[in-house]
Design an enzyme around this catalytic site. Structure first.
Site, PDB file in Angstrom:
ATOM      1  N   ARG A   1       0.854  -1.181   0.000  1.00 59.35           N
ATOM      2  CA  ARG A   1       0.000   0.000   0.000  1.00 59.35           C
ATOM      3  C   ARG A   1       0.897   1.240   0.000  1.00 59.35           C
ATOM      4  O   ARG A   1       1.736   1.397   0.888  1.00 59.35           O
ATOM      5  CB  ARG A   1      -0.893  -0.042   1.242  1.00 59.35           C
ATOM      6  CG  ARG A   1      -1.764   1.153   1.393  1.00 59.35           C
ATOM      7  CD  ARG A   1      -2.798   1.012   2.508  1.00 59.35           C
ATOM      8  NE  ARG A   1      -3.469   2.287   2.580  1.00 59.35           N
ATOM      9  CZ  ARG A   1      -3.300   3.177   3.561  1.00 59.35           C
ATOM     10  NH1 ARG A   1      -2.563   2.908   4.616  1.00 59.35           N
ATOM     11  NH2 ARG A   1      -3.903   4.344   3.500  1.00 59.35           N
TER      12      ARG A   1
ATOM     13  N   HIS B   1      -2.893  11.031   0.563  1.00 60.02           N
ATOM     14  CA  HIS B   1      -2.417  10.802   1.928  1.00 60.02           C
ATOM     15  C   HIS B   1      -1.827  12.134   2.414  1.00 60.02           C
ATOM     16  O   HIS B   1      -0.636  12.263   2.664  1.00 60.02           O
ATOM     17  CB  HIS B   1      -1.390   9.663   1.943  1.00 60.02           C
ATOM     18  CG  HIS B   1      -1.135   9.075   3.298  1.00 60.02           C
ATOM     19  ND1 HIS B   1      -1.266   7.727   3.575  1.00 60.02           N
ATOM     20  CD2 HIS B   1      -0.743   9.634   4.470  1.00 60.02           C
ATOM     21  CE1 HIS B   1      -0.955   7.492   4.837  1.00 60.02           C
ATOM     22  NE2 HIS B   1      -0.630   8.641   5.408  1.00 60.02           N
TER      23      HIS B   1
ATOM     24  N   GLU C   1      -7.478   8.467   5.829  1.00 55.62           N
ATOM     25  CA  GLU C   1      -7.790   9.122   7.101  1.00 55.62           C
ATOM     26  C   GLU C   1      -8.253  10.578   6.948  1.00 55.62           C
ATOM     27  O   GLU C   1      -7.532  11.514   7.311  1.00 55.62           O
ATOM     28  CB  GLU C   1      -6.579   9.077   8.038  1.00 55.62           C
ATOM     29  CG  GLU C   1      -6.112   7.681   8.389  1.00 55.62           C
ATOM     30  CD  GLU C   1      -4.967   7.678   9.394  1.00 55.62           C
ATOM     31  OE1 GLU C   1      -4.652   8.747   9.957  1.00 55.62           O
ATOM     32  OE2 GLU C   1      -4.380   6.610   9.629  1.00 55.62           O
TER      33      GLU C   1
ATOM     34  N   ASN D   1      -7.431   1.782   9.732  1.00 57.40           N
ATOM     35  CA  ASN D   1      -6.135   2.013  10.381  1.00 57.40           C
ATOM     36  C   ASN D   1      -6.364   2.022  11.882  1.00 57.40           C
ATOM     37  O   ASN D   1      -7.189   2.795  12.377  1.00 57.40           O
ATOM     38  CB  ASN D   1      -5.542   3.353   9.945  1.00 57.40           C
ATOM     39  CG  ASN D   1      -5.158   3.368   8.479  1.00 57.40           C
ATOM     40  OD1 ASN D   1      -5.218   2.346   7.804  1.00 57.40           O
ATOM     41  ND2 ASN D   1      -4.744   4.528   7.991  1.00 57.40           N
TER      42      ASN D   1
ATOM     43  N   TYR E   1      -4.468   2.100  15.759  1.00 56.38           N
ATOM     44  CA  TYR E   1      -3.287   2.247  16.605  1.00 56.38           C
ATOM     45  C   TYR E   1      -3.627   2.171  18.092  1.00 56.38           C
ATOM     46  O   TYR E   1      -2.899   1.598  18.867  1.00 56.38           O
ATOM     47  CB  TYR E   1      -2.579   3.579  16.312  1.00 56.38           C
ATOM     48  CG  TYR E   1      -1.950   3.583  14.927  1.00 56.38           C
ATOM     49  CD1 TYR E   1      -0.651   3.143  14.735  1.00 56.38           C
ATOM     50  CD2 TYR E   1      -2.684   3.980  13.807  1.00 56.38           C
ATOM     51  CE1 TYR E   1      -0.078   3.107  13.470  1.00 56.38           C
ATOM     52  CE2 TYR E   1      -2.124   3.950  12.536  1.00 56.38           C
ATOM     53  CZ  TYR E   1      -0.822   3.506  12.376  1.00 56.38           C
ATOM     54  OH  TYR E   1      -0.262   3.456  11.124  1.00 56.38           O
TER      55      TYR E   1
ATOM     56  N   GLU F   1      -3.483  -0.150   8.172  1.00 60.57           N
ATOM     57  CA  GLU F   1      -2.316   0.316   8.929  1.00 60.57           C
ATOM     58  C   GLU F   1      -2.414  -0.200  10.348  1.00 60.57           C
ATOM     59  O   GLU F   1      -3.497  -0.175  10.952  1.00 60.57           O
ATOM     60  CB  GLU F   1      -2.249   1.849   9.014  1.00 60.57           C
ATOM     61  CG  GLU F   1      -1.763   2.541   7.778  1.00 60.57           C
ATOM     62  CD  GLU F   1      -1.675   4.052   7.959  1.00 60.57           C
ATOM     63  OE1 GLU F   1      -1.427   4.529   9.096  1.00 60.57           O
ATOM     64  OE2 GLU F   1      -1.866   4.754   6.965  1.00 60.57           O
TER      65      GLU F   1
HETATM   66  O1  IFM Z   1       2.287   7.895   9.971  1.00 64.64           O
HETATM   67  C1  IFM Z   1       0.897   7.889  10.113  1.00 64.64           C
HETATM   68  C2  IFM Z   1       0.225   7.689   8.783  1.00 64.64           C
HETATM   69  O2  IFM Z   1       0.611   8.661   7.858  1.00 64.64           O
HETATM   70  C3  IFM Z   1      -1.268   7.772   8.940  1.00 64.64           C
HETATM   71  N1  IFM Z   1      -1.733   6.862   9.973  1.00 64.64           N
HETATM   72  C4  IFM Z   1      -1.047   6.922  11.237  1.00 64.64           C
HETATM   73  C5  IFM Z   1       0.445   6.788  11.043  1.00 64.64           C
HETATM   74  C6  IFM Z   1       1.171   6.813  12.396  1.00 64.64           C
HETATM   75  O3  IFM Z   1       0.899   7.992  13.068  1.00 64.64           O
END
Ligand code: IFM
Length: 454
Positions: free
Chosen positions: A76, A120, A165, A294, A296, A364
């Site tokens: 990706r 992006h 995002e 995505n 985290y 992600e």
């Molecule tokens: O680095 C970023 C990415 O560009 C978008 N999603 C979160 C990642 C980590 O912060």
């Protein structure tokens, strides 16, 4: 870990153009909002800019070798809009398109499926000068740009993601001022969110008009479920506001056929939503072939007073919540709580909420920890294996999950944090551009190989 992902499950890694390419003035590339923002003193840690990043623009053949050795079946990446349209509109710059064509052909030669993202976060500065995403015209410009890229690469790319995002684009970029273009607005940021979604819908329509049957169209959203810090009604309401701002502002129009209930009430006095027009919801809700998630961390939310009492002066991020009370769990090097169960919750939650949801990918997932001298990043290995297991739990619970992409292949420009935080499976020495695979690179390679053996 049990090897029970569905047949054909994709294993990949992700990157983005501005974060790895460098070469910000090469081959006719125009300035983006991140070039402008990074030049503002204090905007990016250490005064870092998009140079040199990982110099991927020149070193992509070696990086393809590293991808091949990793054994991923999918990659990706994003296309830099200002390489294709240096001033945001008009004819395409052939050198920009040729760069991505060479990259994609190189991927295909190695049997790696390209997952192309059109946006992006690197908006051409010329468009920001005309209002950026606050302006409805930017949505139309985005669809034109998408059509140019699709026309040139449609014979070699099947997976087309419009936006990565839109939440941070709108809220961090136009609300909090932490990201480019550095604005702190209420109505402007809500308009940006709407026009990003509108641009997504228009772009899918423009590309689909000339698509072949194998072309798939999708969008990528960051999903951080909100958790109330107590069981009080006030904290539950605060968590609902947080979820409305971060998630449902986007997912309800995309997959639910409506604007998020509660959004207008949250911003009473801040915005009249005059940027919404008849027919926009239909455009935004264009059927999709996939949704990228995505993930985290989760956001832990307590009710709190608005920072600005006067609604007309409030920014979009001022929704009466306190997100500073973190749970007693391990944290990554960025201070983010490690909660793999949040990934299961995000995937299952989407699946349960939206009956018309397309198939999902985790597009992600990754982390940052301080490096050891031998790059033995055991914490990252633990993080990744726990999150992959959480994704598997969601698949076992009935979520139509088609793949997992680790963020990121290489260390890169982590936006307002500059180069300080390193997400790569591969360490990059920015002075020499030497690449050194970390232990997690070898772990992921072996893990993928084991999945293929079944
Ligand atoms: O680095 C970023 C990415 O560009 C978008 N999603 C979160 C990642 C980590 O912060």
């Amino acid at each position: 870990m049990t090897a029970s992902f569905p047949p054909g499950f994709r294993w990949g890694v992700a990157t983005s153009a501005f974060q790895i390419e460098g070469a910000t003035t090469t081959d006719g590339r125009g300035p983006s909002i991140w070039d402008t923002f990074a030049a503002v003193p204090g905007a990016v840690a250490g005064g870092d800019t998009g140079e040199p990043a990982a110099d991927h623009y020149h070193r992509w053949p070696a990086d393809l070798g590293l991808l091949g050795d990793l054994g991923v079946d999918s990659y990706r990446f994003s296309v830099s809009w200002p390489r294709i349209q240096p001033s945001g509109s008009g004819r395409a710059e052939p050198r920009g398109l040729d760069f991505y064509r060479r990259l994609v052909e190189g991927l295909r030669e190695r049997g790696i499926e390209p997952f192309l993202t059109l946006y992006h976060w690197d908006l051409p500065q010329a468009l920001e000068d005309n209002g950026g995403w606050r302006s409805r015209d930017t949505a139309a410009r985005f669809a034109e740009y998408a059509a140019l890229v699709h026309e040139r690469l449609g014979d070699v790319v099947d997976h087309w993601t419009t936006l990565n995002e839109p939440y941070p684009c709108a809220v961090a970029g136009y609300g909090e001022g932490r990201h480019a273009p550095g604005a702190k607005e209420g109505d402007g940021a809500l308009a940006a969110a709407h026009h990003l979604l509108l641009g997504h819908g228009l772009a899918v329509q423009a590309m689909r008009a000339r698509a072949t049957p194998q072309h798939q169209f999708g969008i990528v959203l960051n999903q951080s479920p909100a958790v109330p810090v107590t069981d009080s009604a006030a904290d539950a309401a605060a968590a609902a506001r947080q979820d409305t701002l971060l998630r449902r502002q986007f997912t309800d129009p995309l997959f639910g056929g409506r604007y998020a209930p509660g959004l207008a009430a949250m911003f009473d006095g801040v915005s009249e939503f005059a940027f919404r027009r008849d027919g926009d919801l239909e455009t935004i809700g264009v059927p999709l072939d996939y949704l990228g998630v995505n993930y985290y961390y989760r956001v832990h939310v307590a009710d709190a007073p608005h920072r600005e009492p006067e609604p007309a002066l409030r920014t979009v991020a001022d929704i009466g919540v306190d997100t500073s009370r973190l749970p007693d769990v391990p944290r990554t090097g960025m201070g983010w709580p490690v909660e793999p169960e949040g990934l299961t919750e995000a995937l299952v939650g989407l699946h349960n909420r939206y009956p018309a949801l397309p198939p999902l990918y985790v597009t992600e997932n990754g982390c940052v920890y301080p490096d050891r001298s031998d790059f033995a990043d055991y914490e990252r290995i633990t993080f990744l294996s726990e999150h992959i297991e959480a994704a598997r739990t969601a698949a076992m619970a009935g979520v139509d999950l088609r793949g997992y992409f680790c963020w990121s292949l290489l260390d890169n420009f982590e936006w307002a944090h500059g180069y300080k935080h390193r997400f790569g499976l591969i360490h990059v020495d920015y002075a020499t551009q030497a690449r050194t695979p970390r232990a997690s690179y070898r772990w992921y390679r072996d893990f993928i190989a084991a999945q293929r053996l079944g």
